[in-house]
Write a protein that holds these residues in place. Structure first.
Motif, PDB file in Angstrom:
ATOM      1  N   GLN A 389       0.829  -1.203   0.000  1.00 37.90           N
ATOM      2  CA  GLN A 389       0.000   0.000   0.000  1.00 37.90           C
ATOM      3  C   GLN A 389       0.865   1.255   0.000  1.00 37.90           C
ATOM      4  O   GLN A 389       0.596   2.214  -0.728  1.00 37.90           O
ATOM      5  CB  GLN A 389      -0.942  -0.009   1.201  1.00 37.90           C
ATOM      6  N   ARG A 393       1.267   3.947  -3.127  1.00 43.28           N
ATOM      7  CA  ARG A 393       0.997   5.384  -2.939  1.00 43.28           C
ATOM      8  C   ARG A 393       2.178   6.233  -3.403  1.00 43.28           C
ATOM      9  O   ARG A 393       1.996   7.248  -4.085  1.00 43.28           O
ATOM     10  CB  ARG A 393       0.701   5.677  -1.463  1.00 43.28           C
ATOM     11  N   LYS A 394       3.403   5.801  -3.076  1.00 43.03           N
ATOM     12  CA  LYS A 394       4.585   6.561  -3.498  1.00 43.03           C
ATOM     13  C   LYS A 394       4.736   6.539  -5.011  1.00 43.03           C
ATOM     14  O   LYS A 394       5.103   7.545  -5.636  1.00 43.03           O
ATOM     15  CB  LYS A 394       5.834   6.001  -2.834  1.00 43.03           C
ATOM     16  N   THR A 396       2.316   6.311  -7.157  1.00 44.15           N
ATOM     17  CA  THR A 396       1.253   7.155  -7.698  1.00 44.15           C
ATOM     18  C   THR A 396       1.613   8.635  -7.608  1.00 44.15           C
ATOM     19  O   THR A 396       1.278   9.433  -8.476  1.00 44.15           O
ATOM     20  CB  THR A 396      -0.078   6.896  -6.946  1.00 44.15           C
ATOM     21  N   GLU A 397       2.318   8.997  -6.535  1.00 44.55           N
ATOM     22  CA  GLU A 397       2.712  10.393  -6.323  1.00 44.55           C
ATOM     23  C   GLU A 397       3.751  10.848  -7.338  1.00 44.55           C
ATOM     24  O   GLU A 397       3.802  12.025  -7.701  1.00 44.55           O
ATOM     25  CB  GLU A 397       3.280  10.578  -4.919  1.00 44.55           C
TER      26      GLU A 397
END
Length: 398
Positions: A389, A393-394, A396-397
């Motif tokens: 997870q 998220r990283k 996606t950033e």
């Protein structure tokens, strides 16, 4: 998530079969196209006509009743389905499918199916706790079957306890949530390395380390559960292959290096959790080395540094390394991240009941932009899910 899905519902012979009628109705209301296969036992509790009326599709009960001579029914149904639900799944059904039996329409179809299978068990509380049933559940989980845990409550036998088929609304909720989860990393290609390497000395001896591969395999499963296309490069371990994951078996550090370099260009994410040997014997013997008086000296040479090579060659890949340290884990881990040009690193201190061989661990996820996340002591499965997870998220950033 079920709207437009082709759902194959397998109903086996337990009193909870009546709930499968409501489940069929609610699946249709969700927009699913539902076809039902019933075991012979199930027809003793509910008539096939009931499911036919609710699903508006033919109901299948007999493997030898070929309704269309141009198709083999159990193969056609297996190919047709987007997902399969077994509700209720009796102890008898679990035992048959766990052992690869194909003696009726339902079990034959399951052997031919490649779509996800959701299993909702239902049985007496003592049956559910029986070692044979537990063993079968474990085997099915290894095969990639997904489980919807039975609920606690009053059972038809008069007992109160775990074994009650989950309510249809809850079954649909669990499936919807899982199907949403599989969209998170859909289309992403993920490469994970796991386990130790073995560096040959002679035909009977080698250098290795204590890595079990459990963390890498848990990460591979977690990435698959998020919908990623996973390639697992594994050193010698005693773990079962994960259904739906392409696994490349290697032995030595050089074999792992060659496999990783070959797969690397096509990947979106690489997590190198394998414990690869830093050194190997400079010379190996084709024959067993005989015991002699005095000491034996084996000269070692460096192996190729896989992680450093990937750090230099990466283009758009997100690269995650592991640092298992016996002292000053954060200091050494952060230094390793910079030195090997990683995007993130998972740092853990090896010790009692954590790290190598253990089913548990506690780690720090540290990124190149100095973001730090501590994951406290937990099972490696739980840690893997949290790590994936964080990594997603990283990615996606960026």
């Amino acid at each position: 998530m079920l709207n437009g899905k082709k759902v194959l519902l397998g109903v086996s012979g337990g009193i909870a079969a009546y709930k499968a009628c409501a489940l069929t109705s609610k699946l249709v209301q969700q927009g699913a196209d539902v076809k039902v296969i019933m075991t012979e036992g199930a027809t003793e509790f509910v008539q096939p006509l009931t499911f036919q009326a609710l699903s508006r599709n033919p109901v299948y009960t007999d493997a030898f009743d070929e309704k269309n001579p141009e198709k083999i029914a159990h193969i056609d149904l297996a190919d047709w389905s987007d997902l399969i639900i077994l509700a209720p799944a009796t102890a008898h059904l679990l035992g048959r499918i766990a052992n690869g039996l194909a003696d009726d329409m339902l079990t034959t179809t399951l052997l031919a199916a490649t779509s996800p299978v959701y299993v909702a068990p239902a049985m007496n509380v003592h049956m559910y706790a029986h070692p044979s049933v537990k063993k079968n559940l474990i085997e099915l989980e290894k095969m990639g079957y997904r489980f919807i845990e039975p609920g606690d409550g009053y059972l038809a036998c008069g007992y109160v306890g775990k074994g009650r088929l989950e309510e249809p609304e809850r079954i649909i909720e669990v499936i919807n949530n899982h199907e949403k989860k599989t969209e998170v990393m859909k289309g992403k290609k993920v490469l994970i390395t796991a386990g130790p390497t073995q560096e040959i000395i002679d035909p009977v001896r080698f250098f290795t380390n204590h890595s079990s591969g459990k963390m890498g395999y848990a990460l591979a499963q977690a990435a698959k559960d998020l919908g990623a296309e996973v390639t697992l490069i594994s050193g010698p371990v005693s773990l079962a292959k994960i259904a739906g994951i392409r696994t490349i078996d290697v032995q030595s550090a050089d074999e792992m290096y060659q496999a990783v370099i070959k797969e690397f260009p096509e990947q979106d994410l690489v997590i190198k959790s394998a414990a690869v040997a830093d050194y190997r014997p400079k010379q190996t013997s084709d024959q067993k080395l005989k015991k002699k008086d005095g000491d034996l000296v084996i000269e070692l040479e460096r192996t190729q540094d896989i992680l450093a090579t990937l750090g230099k060659e990466k283009t758009n890949q997100y690269l995650v390394g592991f640092a298992a340290e016996s002292e000053q884990p954060l200091t050494y881990g952060k230094e390793k991240l910079k030195r090997k040009q990683l995007d993130a690193i998972v740092i853990n201190e090896i010790g009692f009941q954590k790290g190598f061989q253990s089913d548990h661990n506690e780690v720090v996820f540290y990124t190149k932009d100095e973001e730090e996340h501590r994951i406290p002591y937990a099972t490696k499965k739980e840690i893997a899910e949290k790590l994936m997870q964080l990594v997603n998220r990283k990615m996606t950033e960026e």
